[in-house]
Design a protein around this motif. Structure first.
Motif, PDB file in Angstrom:
ATOM      1  N   HIS A  85      28.341  32.385 -17.244  1.00 28.55           N
ATOM      2  CA  HIS A  85      27.133  33.208 -17.160  1.00 28.55           C
ATOM      3  C   HIS A  85      26.280  33.152 -18.433  1.00 28.55           C
ATOM      4  N   ALA A  86      26.743  32.453 -19.451  1.00 27.57           N
ATOM      5  CA  ALA A  86      25.993  32.369 -20.710  1.00 27.57           C
ATOM      6  C   ALA A  86      24.698  31.588 -20.502  1.00 27.57           C
ATOM      7  N   GLU A  87      23.753  31.828 -21.354  1.00 20.60           N
ATOM      8  CA  GLU A  87      22.486  31.091 -21.322  1.00 20.60           C
ATOM      9  C   GLU A  87      22.559  29.931 -22.315  1.00 20.60           C
ATOM     10  N   MET A  88      21.802  28.899 -22.057  1.00 22.68           N
ATOM     11  CA  MET A  88      21.829  27.691 -22.875  1.00 22.68           C
ATOM     12  C   MET A  88      21.552  27.991 -24.354  1.00 22.68           C
ATOM     13  N   GLU A  89      20.645  28.888 -24.609  1.00 24.96           N
ATOM     14  CA  GLU A  89      20.303  29.209 -25.995  1.00 24.96           C
ATOM     15  C   GLU A  89      21.508  29.734 -26.780  1.00 24.96           C
ATOM     16  N   ASN A  90      22.477  30.313 -26.077  1.00 24.69           N
ATOM     17  CA  ASN A  90      23.651  30.889 -26.727  1.00 24.69           C
ATOM     18  C   ASN A  90      24.666  29.852 -27.192  1.00 24.69           C
ATOM     19  N   ILE A  91      24.558  28.624 -26.718  1.00 25.57           N
ATOM     20  CA  ILE A  91      25.586  27.642 -27.065  1.00 25.57           C
ATOM     21  C   ILE A  91      25.106  26.536 -27.995  1.00 25.57           C
ATOM     22  N   ILE A  92      23.846  26.540 -28.340  1.00 25.19           N
ATOM     23  CA  ILE A  92      23.317  25.464 -29.188  1.00 25.19           C
ATOM     24  C   ILE A  92      24.042  25.420 -30.528  1.00 25.19           C
ATOM     25  N   SER A  93      24.282  26.553 -31.132  1.00 18.37           N
ATOM     26  CA  SER A  93      24.969  26.562 -32.432  1.00 18.37           C
ATOM     27  C   SER A  93      26.400  26.044 -32.319  1.00 18.37           C
ATOM     28  N   ARG A  94      27.055  26.306 -31.213  1.00 20.49           N
ATOM     29  CA  ARG A  94      28.416  25.785 -31.023  1.00 20.49           C
ATOM     30  C   ARG A  94      28.425  24.273 -30.911  1.00 20.49           C
ATOM     31  N   ALA A  95      27.410  23.731 -30.297  1.00 18.50           N
ATOM     32  CA  ALA A  95      27.342  22.274 -30.113  1.00 18.50           C
ATOM     33  C   ALA A  95      27.163  21.542 -31.434  1.00 18.50           C
ATOM     34  N   MET A  96      26.681  22.210 -32.454  1.00 17.93           N
ATOM     35  CA  MET A  96      26.551  21.574 -33.762  1.00 17.93           C
ATOM     36  C   MET A  96      27.916  21.329 -34.377  1.00 17.93           C
ATOM     37  N   GLU A  97      28.901  22.104 -34.004  1.00 17.08           N
ATOM     38  CA  GLU A  97      30.232  22.042 -34.591  1.00 17.08           C
ATOM     39  C   GLU A  97      31.237  21.229 -33.783  1.00 17.08           C
ATOM     40  N   GLN A  98      30.962  20.992 -32.506  1.00 15.96           N
ATOM     41  CA  GLN A  98      31.954  20.359 -31.647  1.00 15.96           C
ATOM     42  C   GLN A  98      31.278  19.434 -30.640  1.00 15.96           C
ATOM     43  N   ASN A  99      32.047  18.479 -30.126  1.00 23.92           N
ATOM     44  CA  ASN A  99      31.519  17.484 -29.183  1.00 23.92           C
ATOM     45  C   ASN A  99      31.187  18.072 -27.823  1.00 23.92           C
ATOM     46  N   PHE A 100      31.890  19.118 -27.459  1.00 24.43           N
ATOM     47  CA  PHE A 100      31.663  19.763 -26.168  1.00 24.43           C
ATOM     48  C   PHE A 100      31.989  21.242 -26.286  1.00 24.43           C
ATOM     49  N   VAL A 101      31.473  21.991 -25.342  1.00 28.56           N
ATOM     50  CA  VAL A 101      31.742  23.424 -25.286  1.00 28.56           C
ATOM     51  C   VAL A 101      32.506  23.696 -23.990  1.00 28.56           C
ATOM     52  N   PRO A 102      33.726  24.239 -24.089  1.00 30.77           N
ATOM     53  CA  PRO A 102      34.494  24.577 -22.888  1.00 30.77           C
ATOM     54  C   PRO A 102      33.846  25.756 -22.155  1.00 30.77           C
ATOM     55  N   VAL A 103      33.898  25.716 -20.836  1.00 31.18           N
ATOM     56  CA  VAL A 103      33.301  26.770 -20.019  1.00 31.18           C
ATOM     57  C   VAL A 103      34.390  27.371 -19.133  1.00 31.18           C
ATOM     58  N   THR A 104      34.416  28.701 -19.076  1.00 30.79           N
ATOM     59  CA  THR A 104      35.414  29.409 -18.264  1.00 30.79           C
ATOM     60  C   THR A 104      34.724  30.362 -17.289  1.00 30.79           C
ATOM     61  N   ASP A 105      35.478  30.742 -16.262  1.00 27.97           N
ATOM     62  CA  ASP A 105      34.963  31.747 -15.337  1.00 27.97           C
ATOM     63  C   ASP A 105      35.313  33.143 -15.864  1.00 27.97           C
ATOM     64  N   ASP A 106      35.082  34.154 -15.056  1.00 25.94           N
ATOM     65  CA  ASP A 106      35.312  35.538 -15.492  1.00 25.94           C
ATOM     66  C   ASP A 106      36.776  35.859 -15.776  1.00 25.94           C
ATOM     67  N   LYS A 107      37.702  35.045 -15.250  1.00 26.28           N
ATOM     68  CA  LYS A 107      39.129  35.274 -15.464  1.00 26.28           C
ATOM     69  C   LYS A 107      39.707  34.380 -16.546  1.00 26.28           C
ATOM     70  N   GLY A 108      38.841  33.636 -17.250  1.00 29.10           N
ATOM     71  CA  GLY A 108      39.307  32.749 -18.306  1.00 29.10           C
ATOM     72  C   GLY A 108      39.790  31.400 -17.808  1.00 29.10           C
ATOM     73  N   ILE A 109      39.605  31.130 -16.528  1.00 27.50           N
ATOM     74  CA  ILE A 109      40.011  29.844 -15.961  1.00 27.50           C
ATOM     75  C   ILE A 109      39.009  28.777 -16.385  1.00 27.50           C
ATOM     76  N   PHE A 110      39.523  27.675 -16.865  1.00 27.48           N
ATOM     77  CA  PHE A 110      38.689  26.553 -17.301  1.00 27.48           C
ATOM     78  C   PHE A 110      38.005  25.932 -16.091  1.00 27.48           C
ATOM     79  N   ILE A 111      36.679  25.819 -16.149  1.00 32.95           N
ATOM     80  CA  ILE A 111      35.950  25.227 -15.023  1.00 32.95           C
ATOM     81  C   ILE A 111      35.187  23.971 -15.415  1.00 32.95           C
ATOM     82  N   GLY A 112      35.164  23.637 -16.706  1.00 32.49           N
ATOM     83  CA  GLY A 112      34.485  22.413 -17.125  1.00 32.49           C
ATOM     84  C   GLY A 112      33.992  22.486 -18.559  1.00 32.49           C
ATOM     85  N   ILE A 113      33.138  21.533 -18.885  1.00 29.99           N
ATOM     86  CA  ILE A 113      32.581  21.465 -20.236  1.00 29.99           C
ATOM     87  C   ILE A 113      31.089  21.184 -20.171  1.00 29.99           C
TER      88      ILE A 113
END
Length: 137
Positions: free
Chosen positions: A90-118
């Protein structure tokens, strides 16, 4: 813009179980030529990201550890040097730009913490470039 548009789904992502061995990680990362992969638990929840650096530090700091006996080392035994926090679908793109500067990908989870992709850094950079071009025009 919602990040779901940029999501690479779990079925298309190379990941490992946290209980895998160091040898399994080395071989899978070499085969796919990845420098980092997400680690999941038995329930499919994102745990952390494994990097080449984590593997190299383990080799350096463990006397008598060689490739042939890495099959005895579980990924749970490694010290991890970076903390890649996942983001919610549910995060917005603007919220992850700073994370992308530090890592090759950003993991994405659902509301229960289940990994759904990157979301890869490439898609984030393309998004930012597109936004800059739109402002120019």
């Amino acid at each position: 813009m919602n990040i779901a548009f940029f999501l690479i789904p779990k079925k298309e992502v190379v990941y490992l179980n946290i209980n895998a061995t160091m040898r399994q990680a080395l071989e899978r990362m070499e085969y796919h030529r990845y420098s980092a992969v997400p680690l999941l638990d038995d329930e499919g929840k994102y745990v952390k990201t494994l990097t080449e650096g984590d593997l190299l530090w383990m080799l350096k700091n463990t006397p008598d550890l060689h490739f042939h006996n890495t099959e005895k080392i579980r990924l749970t035994e490694l010290n991890y040097h970076r903390k890649n926090e996942p983001i919610s679908i549910h995060a917005e793109m603007e919220n992850i730009i700073s994370r992308a500067m530090e890592q090759n990908f950003v993991p994405v989870t659902d509301d229960k913490g289940i990994f759904i992709g990157i979301i890869r850094r490439r898609e984030i950079i393309e998004y930012c470039a597109d936004q800059l071009l739109r402002k120019k025009n």
